[in-house]
Write a protein that holds these residues in place. Sequence first.
Motif, mmCIF file in Angstrom:
data_model
loop_
_atom_site.group_PDB
_atom_site.id
_atom_site.type_symbol
_atom_site.label_atom_id
_atom_site.label_comp_id
_atom_site.label_asym_id
_atom_site.label_seq_id
_atom_site.Cartn_x
_atom_site.Cartn_y
_atom_site.Cartn_z
ATOM 1 N N HIS A 1 -10.155 -1.377 -1.864
ATOM 2 C CA HIS A 1 -9.752 0.013 -2.081
ATOM 3 C C HIS A 1 -10.640 0.684 -3.124
ATOM 4 N N CYS B 1 -4.245 2.997 -4.799
ATOM 5 C CA CYS B 1 -4.075 1.592 -4.400
ATOM 6 C C CYS B 1 -4.887 0.678 -5.310
ATOM 7 N N GLU C 1 0.830 -1.206 0.000
ATOM 8 C CA GLU C 1 0.000 0.000 0.000
ATOM 9 C C GLU C 1 0.865 1.257 0.000
ATOM 10 N N CYS D 1 2.079 1.660 -3.591
ATOM 11 C CA CYS D 1 0.980 2.191 -4.411
ATOM 12 C C CYS D 1 0.742 3.665 -4.119
ATOM 13 N N GLY D 2 0.862 4.033 -2.849
ATOM 14 C CA GLY D 2 0.648 5.422 -2.473
ATOM 15 C C GLY D 2 1.673 6.358 -3.065
ATOM 16 N N MET E 1 -2.844 -1.819 -7.798
ATOM 17 C CA MET E 1 -2.991 -3.255 -7.555
ATOM 18 C C MET E 1 -3.612 -3.953 -8.760
ATOM 19 N N ARG F 1 -6.805 6.005 -1.912
ATOM 20 C CA ARG F 1 -7.613 4.810 -2.195
ATOM 21 C C ARG F 1 -7.604 4.476 -3.682
#
Length: 281
Positions: free
Chosen positions: A217, A157, A122, A125-126, A161, A154
């Motif tokens: 997410h 992510c 996470e 991804c952030g 993903m 959100r």
Amino acid sequence: MTENAKIVMETVRAADHDRYVSALYAPNDKRDALFSLYAFNAEISGIRDRIREALPGEVRLQWWRDVIAAEDAGAGIGHPVADALKATISVHRLPKPAFENMLEARVFDLYDDPMPSRTDLEGYCGETAAALIQLAAMVLDPVAAPRFAGLAGRAGCAQAMTGLLLLLPLHRKRGQCFVPADILAAAGSSPEEFVAGDGGPGAQRAVAAMIALAQEHLSAFEKGASVLPVSLRPAFLPLALSRAYLGKMERHSPLNGVAQLSAWRRHWLLLRRATRGWPDA
């Protein structure tokens, strides 16, 4: 449009067509800046595809750090994407630490170290997809953008993903494992087993857990997106495709091949969200 701007736009069109289309829904005077951000993202996310060895890849990332850190924003260096990015950072007063964090996160791409945990994933991804969304939002509407930083987290992510799941066959072939080790352990697998052969008995369970995490997410984003202002919508538009991709991967595991959406469906999903937003009216 200048010749430099055309080169940057074509870079995005070739490397990241969905973000290219999403930028076309932005106001004319914002598009060049968005293209510069997306071209930069394409450059750094594709380093491993162009440079096989990790050390030269790190050198390339350092080159980008030096470009962004330079204070002479108006001085061109002859690299179309770099020059356009420097201008965008200057004109729109974008925070340089966000780019530095993005470059640092991309070091992970150059090596075959496994992703340690869900928290690490996470965070990755952030600092990559979510940061890109927030920077695009700051270009589009710098007044409204700060209120939606959490939503960008959100969204990033969910988008990242989904993208990692789409690239799963390529990553496994390389020996890379973006599925977190703690998720693999809970599924009865390990990073070493996951990238070898058929992935072992726990591979499908681990992939299902990753899809569920991306959907978690995405659902959180969709719930909050009902108040997203129209001015920021183009920054979030690529999320229009995530639900369809995740649904397809639920039916056909990415372990067995790359999930695909037809060009017309991708364009339709982007058009629908551009005109109607979230959730469905």
